[in-house]
Design a protein around this motif. Structure first.
Motif, PDB file in Angstrom:
ATOM      1  N   GLN A  64      21.259  -8.665 -16.927  1.00 47.95           N
ATOM      2  CA  GLN A  64      21.221 -10.028 -17.465  1.00 47.95           C
ATOM      3  C   GLN A  64      20.907  -9.953 -18.959  1.00 47.95           C
ATOM      4  O   GLN A  64      20.111  -9.119 -19.381  1.00 47.95           O
ATOM      5  N   ILE A  65      21.518 -10.838 -19.719  1.00 46.17           N
ATOM      6  CA  ILE A  65      21.146 -10.999 -21.123  1.00 46.17           C
ATOM      7  C   ILE A  65      20.862 -12.471 -21.347  1.00 46.17           C
ATOM      8  O   ILE A  65      21.505 -13.334 -20.755  1.00 46.17           O
ATOM      9  N   TRP A  66      19.842 -12.779 -22.171  1.00 51.14           N
ATOM     10  CA  TRP A  66      19.501 -14.172 -22.431  1.00 51.14           C
ATOM     11  C   TRP A  66      18.698 -14.292 -23.701  1.00 51.14           C
ATOM     12  O   TRP A  66      18.143 -13.331 -24.203  1.00 51.14           O
ATOM     13  N   TYR A  77      16.899 -10.792 -24.948  1.00 57.12           N
ATOM     14  CA  TYR A  77      16.480  -9.825 -23.937  1.00 57.12           C
ATOM     15  C   TYR A  77      17.660  -9.305 -23.126  1.00 57.12           C
ATOM     16  O   TYR A  77      18.689  -9.956 -23.000  1.00 57.12           O
ATOM     17  N   ILE A  78      17.428  -8.128 -22.522  1.00 57.61           N
ATOM     18  CA  ILE A  78      18.299  -7.611 -21.473  1.00 57.61           C
ATOM     19  C   ILE A  78      17.399  -7.168 -20.335  1.00 57.61           C
ATOM     20  O   ILE A  78      16.291  -6.660 -20.563  1.00 57.61           O
ATOM     21  N   GLN A  85      13.037  -4.597 -18.250  1.00 55.03           N
ATOM     22  CA  GLN A  85      13.387  -5.673 -19.190  1.00 55.03           C
ATOM     23  C   GLN A  85      13.052  -5.190 -20.607  1.00 55.03           C
ATOM     24  O   GLN A  85      11.975  -4.657 -20.837  1.00 55.03           O
ATOM     25  N   ILE A  88      15.512  -7.098 -27.238  1.00 56.49           N
ATOM     26  CA  ILE A  88      16.497  -6.488 -28.123  1.00 56.49           C
ATOM     27  C   ILE A  88      16.276  -6.910 -29.577  1.00 56.49           C
ATOM     28  O   ILE A  88      16.391  -6.108 -30.479  1.00 56.49           O
TER      29      ILE A  88
END
Length: 91
Positions: A64-66, A77-78, A85, A88
């Motif tokens: 997931q990336i957000w 984040y990834i 987690q 980034i």
């Protein structure tokens, strides 16, 4: 979910509500906005509505990336399927 295709708009639009997906290859010739139907996509840009909390468990074999608001600061984040987690970037 429901699918609505509006061919009468200046640019045809596809709106999928609920859970939906695309099978096969998908080409997007403009921008892509995720998380808020009021976001106006910019050509060749991915826009993500920021979250106010971390995501839940990540499904197997995915990541997931957000973007998240953390005390007034945007962070990117990834999160991997094994629960790792990583932050980034910070604005």
């Amino acid at each position: 979910g429901a699918v609505v295709i509006d061919n009468n708009a200046a640019n045809a639009t596809l709106f999928v509500s609920g859970v939906g997906g695309f099978a096969g290859d998908t080409i997007i010739g403009g921008g892509l906005a995720i998380g808020d139907v009021t976001l106006d996509p910019l050509t060749a840009v991915l826009l993500m509505k920021e979250r106010t909390s971390a995501t839940t468990a990540t499904p197997a074999d995915t990541a997931q990336i957000w973007v998240q608001d953390v005390s007034g600061t945007q962070k990117f984040y990834i999160k991997f399927a094994n629960g790792v987690q990583r932050e980034i970037a910070t604005a």
